[in-house]
Design an enzyme around this catalytic site. Sequence first.
Site, PDB file in Angstrom:
ATOM      1  N   ASP A   1       0.703  -0.752   0.022  1.00  0.00           N
ATOM      2  CA  ASP A   1      -0.020  -0.442   0.329  1.00  0.00           C
ATOM      3  C   ASP A   1       0.651   1.352   0.221  1.00  0.00           C
ATOM      4  O   ASP A   1       1.926   1.546   0.549  1.00  0.00           O
ATOM      5  CB  ASP A   1      -0.473  -0.248   1.638  1.00  0.00           C
ATOM      6  CG  ASP A   1      -1.703   1.245   1.657  1.00  0.00           C
ATOM      7  OD1 ASP A   1      -1.668   2.128   0.397  1.00  0.00           O
ATOM      8  OD2 ASP A   1      -2.647   1.177   2.473  1.00  0.00           O
TER       9      ASP A   1
ATOM     10  N   HIS B   1      -4.480   3.713   5.891  1.00  0.00           N
ATOM     11  CA  HIS B   1      -3.384   3.180   5.278  1.00  0.00           C
ATOM     12  C   HIS B   1      -1.912   3.916   6.532  1.00  0.00           C
ATOM     13  O   HIS B   1      -2.169   4.755   7.241  1.00  0.00           O
ATOM     14  CB  HIS B   1      -3.149   4.490   4.513  1.00  0.00           C
ATOM     15  CG  HIS B   1      -4.468   3.933   3.203  1.00  0.00           C
ATOM     16  ND1 HIS B   1      -4.131   3.069   2.491  1.00  0.00           N
ATOM     17  CD2 HIS B   1      -5.590   4.937   3.183  1.00  0.00           C
ATOM     18  CE1 HIS B   1      -5.982   2.804   1.564  1.00  0.00           C
ATOM     19  NE2 HIS B   1      -6.522   3.365   2.102  1.00  0.00           N
TER      20      HIS B   1
END
Lengths: 598, 598
Positions: A236, A409
């Site tokens: 990510d 995130h």
Amino acid sequence: MAELADALASGASGRKVVEVQILSRPLSHSYNHNYNSDMMTTKSQQALRLIPLGGLGEVGRNMMLIECQEEILIIDMGFRMPEEDMPGIDYIIPNISYLKGKEKKILGLLVTHGHYDPMGAVPYFIGQLGNPPIYAGGMAKAIILRRQEDFSNQPKLRIIDVKDGSRFSMGCFSVEAFRQNHNIPDNFGYVIKTPIGNIVHTSDFKFDSAPVNDLPTDFKRLESIGDEGVLLLMTDSTNAEEPGHSLSEKKIMENLDDLFKNAKGRIITATFASLLNRIQQIITLSEKYGRKVSPEGFSMKTNIEISKQLGYLKARKGTILSTREVLKYPDSKITILATGAQGEERAVLMRIINREHPLLRIQKGDTVIFSSSIIPGNERTVQYVKDNLYRQGANVYNYKMMDIHASGHANQDELKELMSLMKPKFLLPVHGQFSMLVNHARLALEAGIAHKNIAVIENGQILNVTHAGISIDKKTVPANYIMVDGLGVGDVGEVVLRDRQSLAKDGMFVIVAVVDRQTGRVKGSPDIISRGFIYLRESGDLLHQVRRRVVEIVNQSSGGGGAVNWVYVRDNVKNKVGEFLFTKTQRRPMVLPVIIEV
Amino acid sequence: MAELADALASGASGRKVVEVQILSRPLSHSYNHNYNSDMMTTKSQQALRLIPLGGLGEVGRNMMLIECQEEILIIDMGFRMPEEDMPGIDYIIPNISYLKGKEKKILGLLVTHGHYDPMGAVPYFIGQLGNPPIYAGGMAKAIILRRQEDFSNQPKLRIIDVKDGSRFSMGCFSVEAFRQNHNIPDNFGYVIKTPIGNIVHTSDFKFDSAPVNDLPTDFKRLESIGDEGVLLLMTDSTNAEEPGHSLSEKKIMENLDDLFKNAKGRIITATFASLLNRIQQIITLSEKYGRKVSPEGFSMKTNIEISKQLGYLKARKGTILSTREVLKYPDSKITILATGAQGEERAVLMRIINREHPLLRIQKGDTVIFSSSIIPGNERTVQYVKDNLYRQGANVYNYKMMDIHASGHANQDELKELMSLMKPKFLLPVHGQFSMLVNHARLALEAGIAHKNIAVIENGQILNVTHAGISIDKKTVPANYIMVDGLGVGDVGEVVLRDRQSLAKDGMFVIVAVVDRQTGRVKGSPDIISRGFIYLRESGDLLHQVRRRVVEIVNQSSGGGGAVNWVYVRDNVKNKVGEFLFTKTQRRPMVLPVIIEV
């Protein structure tokens, strides 16, 4: 071979193995035996191909293919929201034309979690791809199944449950799931054991030592994955440009608690329906302060219902009520859990401020809490909502004023920590705009990964991976946007979009002239239909001049006797009227002449 | 009266008075004498009216009226950029219909600084308003005059130079200018002495103790304005939601210096052409590191030229060259000063990354510095630019990565400091979205201003001000958006905009049917002209079905004999075809039937 053998053995050596399934597809089996028998000798020559069909160079639409020999494993199948210059488009899905004709070689689809960016395209493609098995955690499975109901002609899905530690073998691959913190329960990364080494896909993740409704990050597990050897890590990049560490949900909880403690009137929270951790926090705080909670918005109600059924959402009996029920309580006992934190046109919050909601109006003393970030491009709409909340007397709080939202995130420190835990030989940044991928790669350089071992690639590029090195293939596969608009998938292309942009800018101007076939002359006065150009009622003179010009142009072109080239006449009208309108207005509406011979 | 007398006296008491001008308009003179003679007795009954025509509840389009008796003083006359849902609109200007018929009562226009948000609407209105005198600093004056050249039929402007300490009397008012830091030189606040007390307008401002090409904030002067007594303060709310103190340009300079020191290849800076302080910094640093500077972009070239002429921009001879000249130097000696930091479609940076610039392409090793913030709504476009810069091999730096841009607006600490210096009785937050005005008002409460003395009003509302108190009038004046599109001013209204939005979303669908007047039946096959709806070439079957339906509907409606109600037939075609298309596509193009009798 060493890594693989170790990994297969490790199931018995302390870690909890929840489930081991062997996929029953013939192809998988044969390959499974194949590579086991001759891997020792061929490992150095063997190669994998990683092919991203979405999610690289953009946010959302995640889809990654891993090819081993000719077998294909798919990780995620998501959609994304359209760009600003795509009016009317609902969302964008990957182009799967590369997979056409390869349906039988698809081993399965690994879904990382229950958001639409990893699984929103499932109903569009799963049938076309021969309905391969889907590996998904409980939350993702429930949302996938619910969503299938909205689409007709869907095959019966074959979903295999994924839990922390679940293992599956399919073809070349042996896959093991490990849990990762995000902002929805049941978010899984995968260790994919391949003939040439282990590939790790982390899913979207962050490290949280005090998450909500979830276990803290299992750093030991991550470390042991690293100890097993990671050939390639794909992970990510969404927050690769954000310094430091992401906020813990614990901190968010404390700040939300403060707001709840001090709110005297109703509390209206605006967040994403998919942000289940946040929803849990709001329910927990409401219970703490004696408030009843009313979920508002279709997706909010659906997700809460699914999560409650799965046991992922904890709420006492009687806490969650309908809005009609909730409104019987005093203001200080009411929480409204609303969608619309992005200022979405049809979402609850917008309907409330526009006084279109059947039950809810903002009243003085309401506390509105935006517990969400603003998706880039939505800033102005969110400001509009915020202004109107203030106008109507609410107190407004958002993540810029205090820490009441955390991203799901990993920030830069966490990405570096992951690299030091996993010690990958190769790094492939996924999930993010191109600038995020590049800055993720820079972090990797700082973390000591060699430049040649980091691949910044984009959708449609092919990364060849061997045990020795990685290289980008000269060939690419189609990975352009497939736009979904209403029932149409892929039928809105560049031409239609360009027309929409052009129509939006200066409108359109249709001229209908009826021509007498015998004389070649215009009969009567041409009709003009124009929208989005100027206010016609006040432009009588301009229209009169246009009509006169059209008659002149047509009569001149067609009046010479002989066959008339109507294409030429139409182009002539189009160009001359276009120029005339531009001179008069500095606008360029789309001019569309229709000439009818009678 | 006390304040006024003090103020008039203070010119002789140490402060530098640059200029004192008495306006030569008859009206002004007579009033000037008037209030001097009878003010002592009437002060408590006298009232002012403050009427914002723009800038309150929005960012930009600043325009404020101060009415004393029937005389009107205007502060700023700006424009703003359109909202996202206003395709094709160039910009938005105030509605000045309230001033129609009052032209002779307009004493003058005070311009605060040379940006378009305070002065972009001058060429649209100045003639209509009887060409009142304009009070403007050197920079603003030069930009106003340059801009007038682009408009035809403009009157010869009467511009009175404003310098720090300049004083002017006009009608009820006696005005004194004081310099304020912003991000352009010659930014002035005004103390407006009125019969009931002093009104202060700060302009957009920040406090900077180490500004570029400007003197540091003169706190003593601000304090002495406060000591003279401030009845009402109206001031910039743009950053009223930003905590702390704005960054000093000195800090920005240090960080930019680091980037310049370390850049090995070319430096391309992207900033606003109006951000003259930043432009100076870039030129100074280029000289320090031996780089030649090429300004790129029309507005950049124009502003640099004006500033150089006025002596506001310091550059050694030979530093600023054309791009063609600059490109003869080695990469390490080149700075390109470009527009396009917002990803504007036609600006330099966009043309470079799209390979449309005649001379410049991004090359590996270029350092691109975004020294500007992102205007809300432009985030996605700026991301597009950033991604493509990375794709083409540049190193990119922006204000999120390090402090290389400072806002020109005061943050919360500065706003509070201003209040403590000025000690106003009344506060009127101006310049900002509604949420910013509200949060500015909250700061004022914290600073000890009584709730009843703070006015949060919006464009078109009237604030009545007496010495004793403020009140919002029940009446309002028109203050809606006037949209400028090409040559049209105000001719694009709600209807046209709604049509543009609708056309953008699902396109349009024109049906032309020719009907035989005698039989009432459709002749031949109806024509269909559609754009932005679906890809027509692949929709033959759908179009065929529509044509068939149109023929049926028309023939049924008109075939019964007797007079045909063509309006009814058209509506019928429109509705039924609209429904049919929606069923088939879930899209709602604008359906426009044309029926022609022959």
